[in-house]
Design an enzyme around this catalytic site. Sequence first.
Site, PDB file in Angstrom:
ATOM      1  N   GLY A 248       0.798  -1.454  -0.018  1.00 19.86           N
ATOM      2  CA  GLY A 248       0.036   0.137   0.048  1.00 19.86           C
ATOM      3  C   GLY A 248       0.625   1.340   0.063  1.00 19.86           C
ATOM      4  O   GLY A 248       0.291   2.290   0.145  1.00 19.86           O
ATOM      5  N   PRO A 291       4.615  -4.864  -1.137  1.00 21.15           N
ATOM      6  CA  PRO A 291       4.684  -3.927  -1.787  1.00 21.15           C
ATOM      7  C   PRO A 291       4.279  -4.212  -3.371  1.00 21.15           C
ATOM      8  O   PRO A 291       4.827  -5.148  -3.835  1.00 21.15           O
ATOM      9  CB  PRO A 291       5.818  -3.059  -1.861  1.00 21.15           C
ATOM     10  CG  PRO A 291       6.883  -4.233  -1.174  1.00 21.15           C
ATOM     11  CD  PRO A 291       6.030  -5.175  -0.605  1.00 21.15           C
ATOM     12  N   TYR A 334     -10.596   5.382 -10.840  1.00 23.74           N
ATOM     13  CA  TYR A 334     -10.367   6.085  -9.621  1.00 23.74           C
ATOM     14  C   TYR A 334     -10.237   7.689  -9.761  1.00 23.74           C
ATOM     15  O   TYR A 334      -9.726   8.207  -8.931  1.00 23.74           O
ATOM     16  CB  TYR A 334      -9.315   5.563  -8.943  1.00 23.74           C
ATOM     17  CG  TYR A 334      -9.212   3.958  -9.057  1.00 23.74           C
ATOM     18  CD1 TYR A 334      -9.877   3.239  -8.279  1.00 23.74           C
ATOM     19  CD2 TYR A 334      -7.826   3.281  -9.821  1.00 23.74           C
ATOM     20  CE1 TYR A 334      -9.665   1.698  -8.198  1.00 23.74           C
ATOM     21  CE2 TYR A 334      -7.720   1.916  -9.749  1.00 23.74           C
ATOM     22  CZ  TYR A 334      -8.521   1.238  -8.919  1.00 23.74           C
ATOM     23  OH  TYR A 334      -8.286  -0.289  -9.218  1.00 23.74           O
ATOM     24  N   CYS A 361     -15.100   3.585 -27.213  1.00 21.62           N
ATOM     25  CA  CYS A 361     -16.381   4.313 -27.642  1.00 21.62           C
ATOM     26  C   CYS A 361     -16.955   4.612 -26.400  1.00 21.62           C
ATOM     27  O   CYS A 361     -18.070   3.887 -25.971  1.00 21.62           O
ATOM     28  CB  CYS A 361     -17.251   3.382 -28.661  1.00 21.62           C
ATOM     29  SG  CYS A 361     -18.513   4.279 -29.321  1.00 21.62           S
TER      30      CYS A 361
END
Length: 441
Positions: A248, A291, A334, A361
């Site tokens: 994270g 990680p 996001y 599209c």
Amino acid sequence: MYFHGTSKVNTKGHLEIGGVDTIELANDYGTPLYVYDVALIRQRARDFQTTFKNLGVKAQVAYASKAFSSVAMFQLIKEEGLSLDVVSGGELYTALVADFPVDRIHFHGNNKSVEELEMAVEKQIGCVVVDNFLELTLLQDICEKHGYTMPILLRVTPGINAHTHDYILTGQEDSKFGFDLQSGQAHEAMKIASNATHLDLLGIHCHIGSQIFETTGFKLAAGKLFDTLKLWNDKEGFEARVVNLGGGFGIRYTEEDNPLPASVYVEEIITDVQSFVKDHGLKMPEIWIEPGRSLVGDAGTTIYSVGSKKEIPNIRHYLAIDGGMTDNIRPALYQAKYEAVLANRVEDEADDKVSIAGKCCESGDMLIWDLPLPKANHEDYLAVFCTGAYGYAMANNYNRITKPAVVFVEDGEAQLVIRRETFEDLVRLDLPFQAKTKLTK
Ligand SMILES: Cc1ncc(COP(=O)(O)O)c(C=O)c1O
Ligand SMILES: N[C@@H](CCCC[NH3+])C(=O)O
């Protein structure tokens, strides 16, 4: 302009990565093209490893391969001596093809299938991170059948709300992942696992989310884990040999992002862990971390060819590239932000402001809004930085667009590690429609 790793401008004014001119790469391999700076991946991996070494803490740094997995990537990770976190049969299969040492593979996932668990047991991988009660039962049964004892961790949700996008938060109480701590689910799971004849409970795991810039969340989570371990030690005599604090760690995508160096994340978290261990009178367990983004994120750059333009007076200038949400879904998913330059004219004055549109599209297929850039045309190339994590990994074939190729660059040499998908690849799994020969009326 911010250059990551070995990226720089060469004498032709082109973007160069790993000593290779990205325009030559575009000519040789076509666009869109993901270019990985191998030296930067190595440096990131070594930063984590040496920090633990310098602190004298026994550790495993496992690359969270969901960020970008391929045979070559796994071979590079193996070369750097890291462990590997996989979350599906497909990732595990890729690791096996890459000849990754099985004892350093950790298997995650909130709904592992029987087939996936069988595969993990048959291959005798290093650890299964058990996520729920069904998995505890299934894994015990499979291990018993094979006469094998599997090392496991229990994934718990510590009830931490880290500062990041809601979709990439994972440590909060209301989460689909892991055993809940508050309600006692985790305690129950620990008792079941400890009594299981073919499971070797090493300890616990938590992962609070992704793209996190502060250490506060990690420390809070670690505090909860060690409080739990103290309780389990007092009540059940359980002693953890491993505590996995997940991944994270954030990276710099744009100037808005201020990540800490790996050494600071690790040192700060370990300082707290050591005092929790001391205060609770526990034995220092091995510390594992996972990680993903921070190992590969800023090592990846995508090179696109510039295509059509649409200039709406007083409203916006759109500049389309030959990729988009099929090779980078993060802006659409996001609202992720990226920086970019013209790879063939890096230092030209940015006298335009353009919004980078993909070719799907879909109106939401936009990569970057309002990017200062030199006036560009269809002979130019756009380089979007920091696409190394969750770019290729989340690539898709929407509109039957083929997936780009991936090259590794290092010391002036380029190596194709994933070939470009072809139209033939696209129809490879398709079967013809069986038309009814006679229609009955
Ligand atoms: C369990 C687990 N470990 C590790 C990671 C890797 O996270 P990141 O890429 O943010 O380091 C993730 C993804 O968020 C995860 O779910
Ligand atoms: N895919 C997410 C991260 C998910 C991490 C996995 N738990 C991203 O691109 O940011």
